[in-house]
Scaffold this motif. Structure first.
Motif, mmCIF file in Angstrom:
data_model
loop_
_atom_site.group_PDB
_atom_site.id
_atom_site.type_symbol
_atom_site.label_atom_id
_atom_site.label_comp_id
_atom_site.label_asym_id
_atom_site.label_seq_id
_atom_site.Cartn_x
_atom_site.Cartn_y
_atom_site.Cartn_z
ATOM 1 N N GLY A 118 0.874 -1.254 0.122
ATOM 2 C CA GLY A 118 -0.026 -0.022 -0.296
ATOM 3 C C GLY A 118 1.093 1.227 0.123
ATOM 4 N N LYS A 119 2.053 1.147 -0.348
ATOM 5 C CA LYS A 119 2.922 2.374 -0.380
ATOM 6 C C LYS A 119 3.279 2.740 -1.950
ATOM 7 N N ILE A 120 2.608 3.883 -2.288
ATOM 8 C CA ILE A 120 2.720 4.264 -3.775
ATOM 9 C C ILE A 120 3.927 5.524 -3.720
ATOM 10 N N SER A 121 4.407 5.535 -4.859
ATOM 11 C CA SER A 121 5.435 6.570 -5.102
ATOM 12 C C SER A 121 4.681 8.040 -5.409
ATOM 13 N N ASN A 122 5.301 9.111 -5.117
ATOM 14 C CA ASN A 122 4.781 10.224 -5.444
ATOM 15 C C ASN A 122 5.399 10.632 -6.933
ATOM 16 N N GLU A 123 5.922 9.765 -7.647
ATOM 17 C CA GLU A 123 6.377 9.777 -9.016
ATOM 18 C C GLU A 123 5.460 8.968 -9.766
#
Length: 159
Positions: A118-123
């Motif tokens: 559940g961790k998505i990149s700001n990119e």
């Protein structure tokens, strides 16, 4: 100029712990394996020696990679994350308009991103689209499959 690696404090700690383990424990383990393989005699046909040398090369490459990441690390303090808009270090609950489901993500830098946890990149496409959005906003995400729409339901600090 090298790209900054944006990390949360949790991500920084995890990388520092991995680096410490590689330097303190794994290096000793692999050097012991190499020593034991050398004691077996002829190195030209010694599979254990070759495997240990490969492992040593992999460990040293990972140490170098981690040191480079940490050298260019910029830590985002999650307790300072703006709760009024989506930013790195916050948790966000969004509504997927097409699939009629709620999704919860933590926004992190690309080094920490792991969609399985559940961790998505700001990119990432979704990360880019929702950064700066406020509760109630609907954002459009361009994907190869077409446009997707997400509504921001909730923003909270992750700790």
């Amino acid at each position: 100029m090298e790209k900054k690696n944006i990390l949360t404090y949790e991500g920084l700690k995890k990388l520092e712990d991995e680096l410490d383990d590689l330097k303190v424990n794994k290096r000793k383990e692999v050097s012991q394996k190499i020593k034991e393989a050398r004691e077996q005699g002829d190195l030209s046909e010694n599979a254990e020696y070759d495997a240990a040398k490969d492992e040593q090369r992999d460990i040293e490459a990972r140490i170098e990679e981690l040191e480079k990441i940490l050298k260019n690390a910029e830590v985002v303090l999650e307790e300072e994350a703006d709760k009024d808009k989506v930013s790195i270090g916050c948790k966000v609950v969004i509504y997927d308009c097409e699939f009629d489901e709620k999704l919860e993500y933590k926004i992190v830098g690309s080094t920490e991103a792991n969609s399985l946890t559940g961790k998505i990149s700001n990119e990432s496409p979704v990360g880019k689209a929702i950064i700066g959005a406020k509760v109630g906003d609907t954002v459009t995400v361009e994907t190869p499959a077409g446009e997707l729409q997400y509504k921001i339901l909730e923003i909270q600090r992750s700790n």
